[in-house]
Design a protein around this motif. Sequence first.
Motif, short mmCIF file in Angstrom:
data_model
loop_
_atom_site.label_atom_id
_atom_site.label_comp_id
_atom_site.label_asym_id
_atom_site.label_seq_id
_atom_site.Cartn_x
_atom_site.Cartn_y
_atom_site.Cartn_z
N VAL A 184 6.85 -26.26 51.29
CA VAL A 184 7.25 -27.38 50.33
C VAL A 184 6.87 -28.50 51.15
N PHE A 185 6.19 -29.35 50.24
CA PHE A 185 5.67 -30.68 50.96
C PHE A 185 5.90 -31.90 49.95
N SER A 186 5.98 -33.18 50.45
CA SER A 186 6.41 -34.13 49.81
C SER A 186 4.98 -34.88 49.25
N ASN A 187 4.68 -35.67 48.49
CA ASN A 187 3.54 -36.22 47.64
C ASN A 187 2.72 -36.93 48.76
N ASN A 188 3.17 -37.30 49.80
CA ASN A 188 2.68 -38.14 50.73
C ASN A 188 2.35 -37.24 52.23
N PHE A 189 2.90 -36.01 52.01
CA PHE A 189 2.72 -35.26 53.11
C PHE A 189 3.61 -35.77 54.28
N GLN A 190 4.43 -36.41 54.19
CA GLN A 190 5.15 -36.78 55.44
C GLN A 190 6.40 -35.66 55.84
N ASN A 191 6.73 -34.96 54.70
CA ASN A 191 7.74 -33.87 55.06
C ASN A 191 7.07 -32.64 54.48
N ILE A 192 7.11 -31.82 55.35
CA ILE A 192 6.64 -30.42 55.32
C ILE A 192 7.47 -29.13 55.82
N ASP A 193 7.89 -28.28 54.92
CA ASP A 193 8.71 -27.43 55.29
C ASP A 193 8.22 -26.07 55.06
N VAL A 194 7.67 -25.24 56.26
CA VAL A 194 7.12 -24.01 56.25
C VAL A 194 8.20 -23.14 56.30
N ARG A 195 8.74 -22.60 54.79
CA ARG A 195 9.85 -21.83 55.19
C ARG A 195 9.67 -20.45 56.04
N GLU A 196 8.74 -19.55 55.75
CA GLU A 196 8.35 -18.39 56.36
C GLU A 196 7.05 -17.63 55.52
N LEU A 197 5.97 -17.64 56.45
CA LEU A 197 4.87 -17.00 56.21
C LEU A 197 4.90 -15.85 57.19
N ILE A 198 4.65 -14.48 56.34
CA ILE A 198 4.66 -13.43 57.21
C ILE A 198 3.34 -12.51 56.97
N LEU A 199 2.79 -12.30 57.77
CA LEU A 199 1.46 -11.32 58.04
C LEU A 199 1.74 -10.02 58.62
N SER A 200 1.38 -9.07 57.84
CA SER A 200 1.82 -7.72 58.23
C SER A 200 0.73 -6.57 58.20
N HIS A 201 0.92 -5.45 59.02
CA HIS A 201 -0.15 -4.49 58.87
C HIS A 201 0.43 -3.21 59.88
N GLU A 202 1.05 -2.27 58.59
CA GLU A 202 2.00 -1.16 59.23
C GLU A 202 3.00 -1.82 60.06
N GLU A 203 3.11 -1.61 61.51
CA GLU A 203 4.20 -1.99 62.16
C GLU A 203 3.86 -3.42 62.87
N GLU A 204 2.72 -3.91 62.61
CA GLU A 204 2.39 -5.18 63.37
C GLU A 204 2.94 -6.35 62.35
N ARG A 205 3.40 -7.28 63.09
CA ARG A 205 4.15 -8.45 62.26
C ARG A 205 3.75 -9.70 63.08
N ILE A 206 3.23 -10.83 62.16
CA ILE A 206 3.01 -12.20 62.59
C ILE A 206 3.68 -13.10 61.76
N SER A 207 4.68 -13.73 62.47
CA SER A 207 5.53 -14.58 61.36
C SER A 207 5.24 -16.09 61.88
N VAL A 208 5.27 -17.19 61.16
CA VAL A 208 4.97 -18.60 61.25
C VAL A 208 6.34 -19.41 60.40
N GLU A 209 6.79 -20.30 60.85
CA GLU A 209 7.78 -20.94 60.16
C GLU A 209 8.07 -22.48 60.92
N GLY A 210 8.47 -23.45 60.40
CA GLY A 210 8.68 -24.92 60.94
C GLY A 210 8.88 -25.83 59.99
N ILE A 211 8.97 -26.89 60.50
CA ILE A 211 9.50 -28.19 59.80
C ILE A 211 8.60 -29.43 60.63
#
Length: 925
Positions: A768-795
């Motif tokens: 979620v980001f504002s029109n001027n890109f001043q505020n960006i909220d990465v809620r949760e991005l999850i990349l997975s393969h079988e039992e493997e997992r990479i997650s990214v989140e942040g503000i």
Amino acid sequence: MFALLVVIFSIPTVQTFIANKVTTSLNEKYGTQISVGKIHIKYNGFASIKEVYIADHHNDTLIYSQKVETSLLSLKALMNSQMNLGDIALENSKLYVRKYKGEENDNLYVFFQKFNTGAPPSTPFRLSSSEVELINMHFKFTDEDLDTPTVVDYTNLQLLAEDFKLDDVTVTAQIKDLQLDAARDYHLRGLQADFKYNPETIILKDLRLTTEYSVLKGDVVMDTKDDAFQDFNNRVIFNIDFDDTQISTTDLQVFYAEFGADKTLSLNGKMKGTLNDFRLSDFDLSGLNTSRIQGNVRFRNLLGDNNTFTIEGDYKQLQTSYLDLTALLPGVLGTNLPEELVRLGVVDLEGVLNVTENTIYSKTTIKTDLGLIETDIDLTNTSNIDLATYVGMVRAENFNLGRLLQVPKLGAVTFNFLINGEGIEAATLDTHVEGVINRINYNKYNYQAITVSGDLSYPVFDGRLSIRDPNADLTFNGLIDVTQAVNTYDFTAEIDHLDLAKLNFLNDSIALLKGQVVIDMQGTNIDDAAGSIVFSKSSFENTNDLYEFEDFEITSTFKDSLRTITINSPDIISGEVSGNFRIGDVQALFRNAIGSLYTNYEPQTITTDQFMDFNIQIYSKIVEVLVPDIELEPNTFVRGSVISDDSDFKLTFRSPRIKAFGILAESINVRVDNKNPLFNTFIEADSIGSGIYGVSDFNLINVTLKDTLFMRSEFKGGPQKQDVYDLSFYHTINPDNNSVLGFKKSSLKFKNNLWFLNEADNKDNKIVFSNNFQNIDVRELILSHEEERISVEGILRDSTFKDIKTNFEQVRLSHITPYIDSLSLRGLVNGNLDILQKEGVYLPNSNVNISNFTINDILMGDLDLSVKGNESLTSYKIDTRLRNENVETLTALGTINLEAANPAIDLDVQLRKLNLQAFSPLGAM
């Protein structure tokens, strides 16, 4: 005996007898008209004389006192026609001095002359008193020969004077205290002076005059000889020596109501002359916050009726500021001085400044907070400043014109101009200018050697301007006229060379423009401008190439309400844009058309009934001229249309090759149609690469359902196109008017392993980001393969706060490392990579463990890597340990410094039974 006298004098008939005796004696001897009501003897030896009345020679009141107190000795002297009165006090008195119409002398003078019996000059009339006290006196001086007869009108006058003497026509006294109320609410609350008066001179020595707000100190001499009071303003000569005088503007309001209140001015100096012609020498006036005037000034005809005043000043210092001037005269200068003058700060003038009601001569040096200005100029007709005429010289040195005019890109200027014309404000300006701009800073570049010669009648310039700067050599010759209903631009610019990079217009090491530009256009603004702009025998050189074009013409024409802009250059670009549109609305026109895909988009307000058709063919790499980071191959074209009322937008773009910001794309085809029910956007490219990783067979298609733009993209990657990507995502605008980029379940086949983005296909994987890109909220991005997992989140919040967390769980190292020839890496990755930034301070932190770390099929052990960075990300603390069969085969402890000025590696590295075979080029073969 004394008691007997008191008893006798308490008898009313005796009081009346004595009063008549005294007044009759004086009236008979001197021909006066003096009457006394009663005389009462007090026990302290003083006599109280009541109802004293003296008529003038017109039988009108000259002197009246309800009560006069004096000693018996004074009374005896008065009865014996002697004038040594001792102590005397007058209570509730009146002194009405009047000069009757057509008469030479006033009534007080006539009265005193009656005591002159004609005796020889050696025995003049004398009257004295050791102490004179006036209580609640009314003093009025009237001259019936004046248009306004009442000259002075003082009430509540209180006086205490010692050693009072009247010697013939000379009056002297030691004034200990004088208080009074004057007209216009002026109050004198104390005056002390050594006073002397005669028909030729009035002297106030060691004067100290006090009001409720001011203190005036000094010596005052008034030369009144030859009946100067007949023309007070022009014949009474003042000689005043001011010493440490404090004048309040509250008192000055009595004389001029526009003065601000409660401001104190300190004054020293000498004044000599009449009120209509006087000089101030060794003049020193200071006050307010920063103001001070030092010098010699002559004032003439300030009180004249025909506005012929002159002020001639030779100033050592005339210092003030906008804030001081508006505080001094808020009602006059506060509403008339331009607020922009506040940016001048403290203005300090030195030199000659002569002012009359209609002229100004200035030969001055003026220091300001913005720089230095010198003038040698005559101005006339200044009573009508809009049409004032002037001739002379104006020079500026390092003057910050941009700060004065609030033009951010304009800086300091140094120039020397000769000017001859009229008009101060832009609307009335009509002047001839000749001179040199030695230096002017614009867009962070100092231009030099600019010569100007021409006529400037705002906003018309007709003349010649040449620049002989090392990076800008050009000559302008022609006319710019925007005074009429339709403005005219008719000029030629010969450009020998113009380095737009050095001039900070383009971001490149070189951007050299040469050629001739001829402009012939008419219009009131850019939206109705018609005519042509022609470049001929021109070239442009940047770091990429030299671009030459013999002819490049832009024309703008109108037919009814339709406008056509044609671009024609066989060497670089051709095409046209037509329709009914405003240049300023073009960006909003396209923005609204794209935004119309969303039901909750709030369109920007623009004029209705606008539309635009465009068809442009690019023959050369012309885009590189404007944006060096973008290269378009020849035979690139763009065509389409946009309509405001129904937000209709169509676009077709094709290019054989585009290189932009380090990314190369080939065979690009873009089609946009926001009204197409099957798709809104379709993008395809044969290949897209960055030198690190390349993709091929790229395509993207989207369609709008309700208020959401759904997109799907497929492409291949890897050296042999073995990686396959199938991405599904969407874009919408939430109720807070923020953009939402969400990912549906998508697949990525990388190194023959099938990964999923948002395998659970939920709504949490989004940004979620504002029109001027001043505020960006990465809620949760999850990349997975079988039992493997990479997650990214942040503000991310503007540039001051970042909190990004990346986590690895049971991730095989071989599944995420790129393709590297002769190097294979394996192991199981767990840990985190975190970056925290607060108020510009970075706090990176990384703790990663790779178990069974293997290089080229050789087991190295378990690797622990800990990295902590400093606030500026220039120094990192490293703690790395590699263990194999309970032996630390490698340890690296210390810091890595990445500062540009002094990069360094300070690590304590220890090796113990480390198998180096893995690093042999034969290890993987």
